[in-house]
Design a protein around this motif. Structure first.
Motif, PDB file in Angstrom:
ATOM      1  N   UNK A 106       8.458  15.871   7.989  1.00 26.93           N
ATOM      2  CA  UNK A 106       9.721  15.442   7.226  1.00 26.93           C
ATOM      3  C   UNK A 106      10.546  14.462   8.097  1.00 26.93           C
ATOM      4  N   UNK A 107      11.005  14.700   9.331  1.00 26.75           N
ATOM      5  CA  UNK A 107      11.856  13.930   9.996  1.00 26.75           C
ATOM      6  C   UNK A 107      11.084  12.739  10.439  1.00 26.75           C
ATOM      7  N   UNK A 108       9.721  12.843  10.543  1.00 21.78           N
ATOM      8  CA  UNK A 108       8.851  11.269  10.880  1.00 21.78           C
ATOM      9  C   UNK A 108       9.138  10.627   9.617  1.00 21.78           C
ATOM     10  N   UNK A 109       8.899  11.093   8.565  1.00 24.53           N
ATOM     11  CA  UNK A 109       8.937  10.435   7.094  1.00 24.53           C
ATOM     12  C   UNK A 109      10.275   9.636   6.944  1.00 24.53           C
ATOM     13  N   UNK A 110      11.262  10.518   7.201  1.00 29.54           N
ATOM     14  CA  UNK A 110      12.507  10.029   7.000  1.00 29.54           C
ATOM     15  C   UNK A 110      13.001   9.076   7.818  1.00 29.54           C
ATOM     16  N   UNK A 111      12.616   9.119   9.194  1.00 30.54           N
ATOM     17  CA  UNK A 111      12.935   8.169  10.104  1.00 30.54           C
ATOM     18  C   UNK A 111      12.337   7.055   9.914  1.00 30.54           C
ATOM     19  N   UNK A 112      10.945   7.145   9.383  1.00 30.68           N
ATOM     20  CA  UNK A 112      10.219   5.607   9.206  1.00 30.68           C
ATOM     21  C   UNK A 112      10.943   4.823   8.046  1.00 30.68           C
ATOM     22  N   UNK A 113      11.419   5.688   7.011  1.00 30.99           N
ATOM     23  CA  UNK A 113      11.716   4.961   5.665  1.00 30.99           C
ATOM     24  C   UNK A 113      13.101   4.496   6.154  1.00 30.99           C
ATOM     25  N   UNK A 114      13.985   5.138   6.609  1.00 31.44           N
ATOM     26  CA  UNK A 114      15.490   4.766   6.936  1.00 31.44           C
ATOM     27  C   UNK A 114      15.356   3.466   8.140  1.00 31.44           C
ATOM     28  N   UNK A 115      14.396   3.605   8.927  1.00 29.98           N
ATOM     29  CA  UNK A 115      14.407   2.295  10.059  1.00 29.98           C
ATOM     30  C   UNK A 115      13.876   1.284   9.158  1.00 29.98           C
ATOM     31  N   UNK A 116      13.140   1.142   8.113  1.00 34.97           N
ATOM     32  CA  UNK A 116      12.677  -0.087   7.496  1.00 34.97           C
ATOM     33  C   UNK A 116      13.623  -0.455   6.155  1.00 34.97           C
TER      34      UNK A 116
END
Length: 254
Positions: free
Chosen positions: A123-133
Motif C-alpha cells: 500500500x505504501x508502494x502504491x501511494x508513493x507511486x501515485x503521489x510521485x506522479x
C-alpha cells in the motif's frame, strides 16, 4: 466539502472497524473524500451509507492488502475516480496468539507478516507511486505502528517483528520521499479500546508472568492524532507519535 474547495483524497486500510473506522470518519468530517479499503465489504458499505447521509464522500473498495493484484486494483481505482491521493493511512493489521514461538504454526507467522509487513509495503508502494506522479506532486503516508515497534509483550515475537519492520519502512519512506514532497509518519498506539482489544480489559500477561488488567484509551484520541498529522503542511512532519493509555505498562515495562 463545497465545490469550491480543493479535492482532498484519503485512503484508509482496515477501515471497516476499530481504529480504521474511527480515522475514516474524522477524515470525512474534515472534508476528505475517503477511500475505504478492507477485506469485508459489508462494514465498508455501511460506512459509505452513513457518510452519504451526512453529505460526506466515501468510496468502498474491498481489498486484500496481502495480494499485490488486489492492491494494484485499489490504486488503479483511486487514480481513475479521483486522479490523486493526499493521505494514505496504512492501518490494516492482525495479531497472532500469545503462545511460545515453537507452538505457533508457520502458516500463522506467514499470514501475519504478509498482512502487517507486505501489506503495508504494497500500500505504501502504491501511494508513493501515485503521489510521485500526480500534480501537484506529493502527499502523506501514515503507518500504524504499535508500542510493539519498540518493546515486546511476552510471547509476541511475530507481531513485534512485524512492527519493527514497519518502523524501518517508515523511516526509509520518510527519507526517500523528500525528493518528491512525500512525508511519512508512524503512529504507535498503546491500548486503544476496539473490538479486537476489549479482551485486554480482562487481563494481559505481564513480563513477570502475572496477569494484570491494563488501562485503555478511547480510540477517538488515536483518530484525532491521525487527523493532526494529516492536517500538517507537507513542509512539516511528525515522524513518530505515541498515543497510549497514560498508565499502561510501557515506560518501565518489565
Amino acid at each position: 466539502m463545497t465545490n469550491s474547495s480543493p479535492l482532498k483524497v484519503a485512503l484508509v486500510t482496515g477501515a471497516g472497524s476499530g481504529i480504521g473506522r474511527a480515522v475514516a470518519q474524522v477524515m470525512m468530517e474534515d472534508g476528505y473524500s475517503v477511500v475505504l479499503a478492507g477485506r469485508r465489504p459489508e462494514p465498508l458499505n455501511e460506512l459509505v451509507e452513513i457518510a452519504t447521509a451526512a453529505g460526506q464522500n466515501a468510496l468502498a473498495v474491498p481489498t486484500d492488502v496481502r495480494d499485490p493484484a488486489s492492491v494494484d486494483a485499489l490504486f488503479a481505482t483511486i487514480e481513475e475516480v479521483y486522479g490523486r491521493l493526499d493521505v494514505a493511512f496504512n492501518n490494516a493489521g492482525i495479531n497472532a496468539p500469545a503462545i511460545p514461538i515453537d507452538e505457533l504454526p508457520v502458516e500463522q507467522w506467514l499470514n501475519l507478516i504478509n498482512t502487517n509487513v507486505t501489506g503495508v509495503y504494497l500500500c505504501a508502494r502504491g501511494a508513493f507511486g501515485l503521489m510521485r506522479k500526480q500534480s501537484p506532486q506529493g502527499g502523506r503516508i501514515i503507518n500504524n505502528g504499535s508500542i510493539s515497534a519498540h518493546t515486546p509483550r511476552p510471547f509476541t515475537a511475530p507481531y513485534t517483528a512485524s512492527k519493527h519492520a514497519v518502523l524501518g519502512l517508515t523511516k526509509s519512506l520518510a527519507l526517500d520521499g523528500r525528493e518528491y514532497n512525500i512525508a511519512c509518519s508512524q503512529i504507535d498506539i498503546g491500548n486503544a479500546l476496539t473490538e479486537l482489544s476489549v479482551r485486554m480489559t480482562k487481563g494481559v500477561r505481564q513480563a513477570n508472568g502475572q496477569i494484570a488488567v491494563e488501562p485503555m484509551v478511547d480510540v477517538k484520541h488515536v483518530a484525532d492524532a491521525v487527523r493532526y498529522i494529516a492536517g500538517l503542511p507537507l513542509s512539516a512532519n511528525v515522524l513518530n507519535m505515541t498515543v497510549m493509555a497514560t498508565n499502561m505498562p510501557f515506560v518501565g515495562r518489565g
